[in-house]
Write a protein that holds these residues in place. Structure first.
Motif, mmCIF file in Angstrom:
data_model
loop_
_atom_site.group_PDB
_atom_site.id
_atom_site.type_symbol
_atom_site.label_atom_id
_atom_site.label_comp_id
_atom_site.label_asym_id
_atom_site.label_seq_id
_atom_site.Cartn_x
_atom_site.Cartn_y
_atom_site.Cartn_z
ATOM 1 N N GLU A 107 48.619 19.112 32.141
ATOM 2 C CA GLU A 107 50.037 19.457 32.208
ATOM 3 C C GLU A 107 50.795 18.970 30.981
ATOM 4 O O GLU A 107 51.695 19.630 30.474
ATOM 5 C CB GLU A 107 50.673 18.821 33.445
ATOM 6 N N SER A 108 50.410 17.776 30.522
ATOM 7 C CA SER A 108 51.164 17.153 29.436
ATOM 8 C C SER A 108 51.103 17.960 28.153
ATOM 9 O O SER A 108 51.904 17.761 27.247
ATOM 10 C CB SER A 108 50.620 15.752 29.180
ATOM 11 N N VAL A 109 50.153 18.874 28.095
ATOM 12 C CA VAL A 109 50.034 19.680 26.882
ATOM 13 C C VAL A 109 51.310 20.476 26.650
ATOM 14 O O VAL A 109 51.709 20.730 25.515
ATOM 15 C CB VAL A 109 48.813 20.623 26.999
ATOM 16 N N ARG A 110 51.943 20.886 27.767
ATOM 17 C CA ARG A 110 53.160 21.682 27.611
ATOM 18 C C ARG A 110 54.402 20.934 28.071
ATOM 19 O O ARG A 110 55.417 21.547 28.371
ATOM 20 C CB ARG A 110 53.018 22.975 28.422
ATOM 21 N N ASP A 111 54.293 19.640 28.201
ATOM 22 C CA ASP A 111 55.422 18.880 28.728
ATOM 23 C C ASP A 111 55.487 17.540 28.003
ATOM 24 O O ASP A 111 54.812 16.580 28.368
ATOM 25 C CB ASP A 111 55.203 18.687 30.247
#
Lengths: 174, 174, 174, 174
Positions: free
Chosen positions: B84-88
DNA sequence: TCGTAAACGAGACGGTACGTCGCGTCTTTAT
DNA sequence: ATAAAGACGCGACGTACCGTCTCGTTTACGA
């Protein structure tokens, strides 16, 4: 399905590809399979450069790897399927076959070339297998962690430091 | 909510914890934050053992790390939030603060202890920072890749090989 | 779900009802069940008027029935579920219970009232059951066929002719 | 494509008929048209028997009708297109032309035969038209409702009761 | 006998609706 | 006042079937 993995919904993918959602499901069993194939294709771009020394070769390929990982569609897709694969053995196998094992060719090539140059001693097959796996896990894992978790650029300076550390480990007389 | 992350749905988490979904949302802003905290807590169990040599210390902590990663709730949760952190960006920062930076203490401690023992030379602060980051990316990235992507056990044999390679790189006279 | 059954898609139904599609599925097992309930509600509007004679009572209720069948949402919904019920026994039972049997009350009431008036002779229970079923099939079937298949209006003239024929059959001394 | 309408999907129809879906679309404009033609063909089997009395003739043809309606492909197809026709005027016209009006011949024949026998009085053309329509709606509608909605068999007993009621209405001196 | 055109079998595709799942919000109810 | 229980809006998923289309192959018929 070549551009824009940032929106990871199949409907959008289909639309962007000018294709019906149904068609994607006709060709792939599900979202995961599709993404694995797309990511695998991205990594197939990797080429082991011939820069004269093992260190330079490694640096070159690591920089390429980092460049691919910098694309949103690559990191997005890669991490998504890896995260899924934690609870889906079939998916993990597919990732292994289509991405991981497929790119181990780079390690094998680099190793062979270095041995031809005399930079590395020849090794027996079994030891080779173990070492290749280890090298691959170290390179891929480290670069991914650097770029995606630590979120710092794998630029030339960093790559040089990483490669030096790695090579010192590899070439040290045990 | 500490056990059984295999089912990663918030409803189930709440049920299993004998708590209402509402309560979870009172304490965390969303699923990601909750998981980050849970995973961070898991990694806080890590202790740097004092085995007399740097190699043994590293092996010890890496084995602990691998043991945690072997738990379904750990790998499931960790990879989910990393993906998730890739886009957040906010999420990635939270991961960095709660998990990554927090565990760099292990590298710092190990380094300090090794220097005290004379196994490693003292280093100026700036070079230390860079090296610590590199070491952390290498250890964490490699072990994660080994266990979650390559899906092979990070057992004692493997850890010994990995540690040796790492240490040779670290201690080599440049 | 009260207006506009012409568009028979659940998504539109939900939108028009200002409700999420999910909510409909939470309350009904599927499209068919929902439609059966909606149509049943429509037919619950039917009232047996008290016009003094059996003929007038029948004409009154048949006109009401025809009026309901004239609404697009009613005929659309009714025929859709009946068509489905051909291959779905559970659905047919539901239709029977919610619509058909429920409206047989009209026949029973009319009959009782006519007997009270002396227009019809008393009948034993078993014969009553058979006749009620027959009357219902004749009235419902004929009106539906007239309006939906023949597509001609069941107006007062037609209803009068139909009722006369029916009553002559009912009151004839065998 | 004459047998097995239980599975009403065009793909299956084509497969079962040993024919390609394309071929069906070359001959018919769509599923509805195809089904109308198929059902019309089924009802063309109906023959008005000559049993000596109007009552017996009616009973005979009603039993035949019920027998056809008992076949899954007949009821499935018939109700499907009728349901569609509610929102498709062209389709309803096609049904009228191919099925309904076509079978009114049975009513006309029966009526003529009964008049020849003296069972029914002659009637002026206009009144005939109205009555034929009414009779047809009553017979077709009632039998369909009995078998498909009430889901009870239109067996000899039931048919006898139905016919008697109908005939009493028809022959009563107004 | 052979070549050409029409008809057909096979099946991919765009599209629409379905019914499902899970998140995060919001309301109700009970303590 | 707080928390459990659970309905709801939302958005994506994967499925089914329709009707269109494009192929490659068969069949029929005339040269």
């Amino acid at each position: 399905m070549e551009l824009g993995w940032s929106k990871l919904t199949l409907g959008d993918v289909a639309t962007r590809a000018g294709v019906a959602k149904t068609t994607l499901y006709r060709r792939w069993a599900g979202k995961n399979e599709l993404v694995v194939d797309a990511v695998a294709e991205l990594f197939d771009e990797l080429r082991l450069p011939d820069c004269g020394t093992l260190a330079a070769d490694i640096e070159g390929v690591v920089l390429q790897f980092a460049a691919i990982l910098a694309r949103p569609e690559a990191k997005s897709g890669l991490m998504a399927v890896v995260a899924e694969s934690v609870r889906d053995d079939a998916l993990r196998e597919r990732i292994r076959a289509s991405i991981v094992d497929r790119q181990k060719r780079l390690v094998l090539e680099g190793r062979a070339r270095a041995q031809a140059r005399g930079e590395l001693p020849p090794a027996d097959p079994e030891e080779t297998a173990r070492t290749v796996d280890l090298i691959f896990d170290m390179v891929a894992g480290t670069v991914v962690h650097r770029t995606l978790v630590s979120a710092r650029p794998a630029d030339e300076v960093w790559v040089r430091g990483f490669t030096r550390l790695l090579l010192q480990g590899l070439t040290a007389t045990t």
